[in-house]
Design a protein around this motif. Structure first.
Motif, short mmCIF file in Angstrom:
data_model
loop_
_atom_site.label_atom_id
_atom_site.label_comp_id
_atom_site.label_asym_id
_atom_site.label_seq_id
_atom_site.Cartn_x
_atom_site.Cartn_y
_atom_site.Cartn_z
N GLN A 246 0.86 -1.21 -0.08
CA GLN A 246 -0.19 -0.05 -0.14
C GLN A 246 0.29 1.24 -0.27
O GLN A 246 0.95 2.07 1.18
CB GLN A 246 -0.95 -0.25 0.88
CG GLN A 246 -2.29 -1.15 1.32
CD GLN A 246 -3.36 -0.78 2.22
OE1 GLN A 246 -3.35 -0.09 2.83
NE2 GLN A 246 -4.20 -2.38 2.54
N GLU A 329 -8.02 -5.46 -7.08
CA GLU A 329 -7.89 -5.93 -6.47
C GLU A 329 -7.24 -4.37 -5.71
O GLU A 329 -7.42 -3.68 -4.99
CB GLU A 329 -7.22 -6.92 -5.48
CG GLU A 329 -6.89 -7.29 -3.99
CD GLU A 329 -5.81 -8.92 -3.51
OE1 GLU A 329 -5.43 -7.75 -2.67
OE2 GLU A 329 -6.44 -9.00 -4.33
N LEU A 332 -9.27 -1.28 -5.15
CA LEU A 332 -9.86 -1.42 -4.57
C LEU A 332 -8.77 -0.67 -3.57
O LEU A 332 -9.04 -0.04 -3.24
CB LEU A 332 -10.26 -2.89 -3.78
CG LEU A 332 -11.80 -3.27 -4.85
CD1 LEU A 332 -11.71 -4.25 -4.51
CD2 LEU A 332 -12.49 -2.27 -5.44
N VAL A 333 -7.72 -0.74 -3.59
CA VAL A 333 -6.39 -0.73 -2.32
C VAL A 333 -6.18 0.79 -2.15
O VAL A 333 -6.68 1.70 -1.76
CB VAL A 333 -4.93 -1.61 -2.16
CG1 VAL A 333 -4.82 -0.88 -1.85
CG2 VAL A 333 -5.44 -2.99 -2.18
N THR A 334 -6.55 1.56 -4.24
CA THR A 334 -6.05 2.42 -4.45
C THR A 334 -7.30 3.57 -4.20
O THR A 334 -7.14 4.42 -3.51
CB THR A 334 -6.14 2.47 -5.89
OG1 THR A 334 -5.30 1.97 -6.18
CG2 THR A 334 -5.53 3.99 -6.36
N ALA A 335 -8.70 2.74 -4.26
CA ALA A 335 -9.51 3.69 -3.44
C ALA A 335 -9.70 3.60 -2.10
O ALA A 335 -10.02 5.03 -1.39
CB ALA A 335 -11.22 2.64 -4.20
N GLN A 336 -9.17 2.59 -1.35
CA GLN A 336 -9.64 3.00 -0.27
C GLN A 336 -8.50 3.74 0.48
O GLN A 336 -8.75 4.65 1.26
CB GLN A 336 -9.07 1.58 0.66
CG GLN A 336 -10.28 -0.19 0.13
CD GLN A 336 -9.82 -0.74 0.52
OE1 GLN A 336 -8.49 -1.56 1.38
NE2 GLN A 336 -10.44 -2.22 1.00
N MET A 337 -7.31 4.42 -0.02
CA MET A 337 -5.69 4.50 -0.03
C MET A 337 -6.42 6.24 0.28
O MET A 337 -6.14 7.27 0.37
CB MET A 337 -4.48 4.29 -0.26
CG MET A 337 -3.63 3.15 -0.21
SD MET A 337 -2.77 2.84 -1.09
CE MET A 337 -1.38 4.33 -0.58
N GLN A 338 -7.42 6.75 -1.18
CA GLN A 338 -7.36 7.92 -1.39
C GLN A 338 -8.65 8.23 -0.54
O GLN A 338 -8.92 9.39 0.17
CB GLN A 338 -8.60 7.84 -2.87
CG GLN A 338 -7.64 7.53 -3.94
CD GLN A 338 -7.32 7.51 -4.93
OE1 GLN A 338 -9.00 7.57 -5.13
NE2 GLN A 338 -7.30 8.02 -6.32
N GLN A 339 -9.61 7.57 0.33
CA GLN A 339 -10.92 8.01 1.00
C GLN A 339 -10.27 8.05 2.59
O GLN A 339 -10.67 8.34 3.48
CB GLN A 339 -11.60 6.69 0.96
CG GLN A 339 -12.17 6.49 -0.13
CD GLN A 339 -13.21 5.82 0.07
OE1 GLN A 339 -13.38 4.34 0.92
NE2 GLN A 339 -14.36 5.57 -0.81
N ARG A 340 -8.79 7.12 2.71
CA ARG A 340 -8.21 7.30 3.81
C ARG A 340 -7.70 8.70 4.14
O ARG A 340 -6.26 8.64 4.61
CB ARG A 340 -6.68 6.36 4.24
CG ARG A 340 -7.77 5.38 4.38
CD ARG A 340 -6.42 4.19 5.41
NE ARG A 340 -6.66 3.03 4.63
CZ ARG A 340 -5.70 2.77 3.70
NH1 ARG A 340 -4.14 2.97 4.06
NH2 ARG A 340 -5.77 1.49 3.55
#
Length: 401
Positions: A246, A329, A332-340
């Protein structure tokens, strides 16, 4: 039938005084790109038709013509250089294109503009009307050789507006047919655009020849692995660094730059940038499938279309570097990192969501990120967002909503 009751012909001003200055008439022409039409014959033919509107002994004061799509907006017209046009060998002098014509009109150097037909001004009705209005507001007439002379203005206007509507409909028809062909081209697995990092484009020797086409036509091409196998390894490592560790785009770029022997730069590339890493991570072609329609190419290449609108090939069309499940996958990791985002971002994200405005990262450094939203760009720091800065960003979003 409207004569005065007595003879007034001996009074000054009974008849309009003819101007002693000869009319300054300009030729306006346009043909599509040199791949679709031969500008040497097209422009010369348009000039011959337009010359029929000249008075005996009259010559054109200037010649303005372009070799480009009539679908372009006024601010995109006349982009070619003088050297480019000289190489075309068109046997018609050129004082510029549509842009230069408008500049001459603005300086009051023309009285009349003549073209073969109104679609030579533009294919879209709006820019065509804009040119027509600009000329009329400065006392310059626009005449078309294919329109009848004399008669009532309403009849001429009806014919011209009909021609403008027909030109715009034809433009959309061409776009629809072209898009249909592009979708089928991608669905069959053939290449679109330049090959992404790790691939090269090769001619598909097994592709059927184009039907009903005289001449060779452009060969169909597919993607193949780059001869330098290090590039394929680099692609796989980039996806692994994002998916498993990540790492941010800038962190991955530093990893690649630290070992250029293992991670060679692409042709013309001077260093590994976060933006290049971001594009690589979003590229679905690494799954082995051909994909078309990801970006809004004609309006804004930086805007990504919804994934549901992408066109995927019916089967894998070239060697796979990242399995489709792993690509999924990674997204999805990229989207989660952008939301953090840090807590200071909560109000900004809420304001953007309420106004249905997308806050998009354009590029980034180790300390700041350039964002684009509501037609504006602004630089924000990484991490916590101060309250004063958040208020300013929200004000920008509210103004652009």
């Amino acid at each position: 039938m409207f004569d005065p009751p007595i003879d007034l012909s001996d009074l000054p001003g009974y008849q309009a005084t003819a101007s002693t200055r000869p009319a300054r008439t300009a030729f306006l022409g346009r043909c599509s790109t040199k791949d679709n039409q031969d500008p040497r014959s097209s422009i010369a033919g348009q000039l011959a038709e337009a010359s029929a509107l000249l008075a005996p002994g009259e010559a054109f004061t200037a010649h303005f013509w372009d070799v480009e799509s009539g679908m372009l907006g006024l601010d995109e017209r006349s982009q070619g250089s003088a050297d480019d046009y000289a190489r075309l060998g068109v046997p018609v002098p050129r004082d510029g294109g549509l842009r230069e014509l408008l500049e001459w009109v603005e300086r009051g150097e023309l009285d009349r503009v003549v073209c073969e037909r109104i679609s030579r001004v533009a294919r879209d009705m709006l820019p065509s009307l804009q040119v027509e209005y600009h000329l009329a507001s400065r006392g310059v007439t626009l005449e078309c050789a294919n329109e009848p002379r004399g008669g009532m203005t309403t009849g001429q206007l009806e014919l011209r507006r009909t021609a403008q509507v027909r030109a715009e409909i034809y433009r959309h028809e061409l776009l629809e047919q072209s898009m249909r062909g592009q979708r089928q081209h991608a669905a069959a697995g053939y290449r679109h655009g330049p090959p992404c990092y790790g691939y090269i484009a090769v001619v598909d020797a097994d592709a059927p020849p184009a039907a009903n086409r005289f001449g060779g036509g452009r060969p169909k091409m597919r993607l193949a692995l780059h001869p330098d196998s290090r590039r394929a390894d680099t692609v796989q490592e980039v996806f692994q660094l994002r998916r498993e560790e990540q790492l941010r785009d800038s962190e991955i770029a530093r990893v690649l730059a630290a070992d250029l022997d293992r991670h060679p730069l692409a042709d013309g590339q001077v260093l590994w940038r976060p933006t290049r890493v971001r594009r690589m991570l979003a590229q679905p072609k690494y799954s082995g499938y051909q994909v078309f329609g990801r970006c809004a190419a004609r309006t804004n290449r930086s805007r990504i279309n919804p994934i549901a609108d992408w066109v995927w090939s019916r089967e894998q069309a070239h060697p796979m570097l990242v399995p489709l499940e792993k690509w999924h996958e990674t997204q999805l990791v990229t989207a989660q990192m952008q939301q953090r985002q840090a807590p200071g971002w909560d109000r900004v994200n809420e304001a953007a969501a309420q106004r249905r405005i997308q806050l998009r990262a354009v590029r980034e450094s180790d300390t700041h990120i350039l964002y684009e939203a509501a037609g504006r760009q602004f630089v924000l720091p990484r991490g916590d967002l101060p309250a004063a800065v958040a208020d300013e960003v929200i004000a920008i979003l509210e103004a652009g909503a």
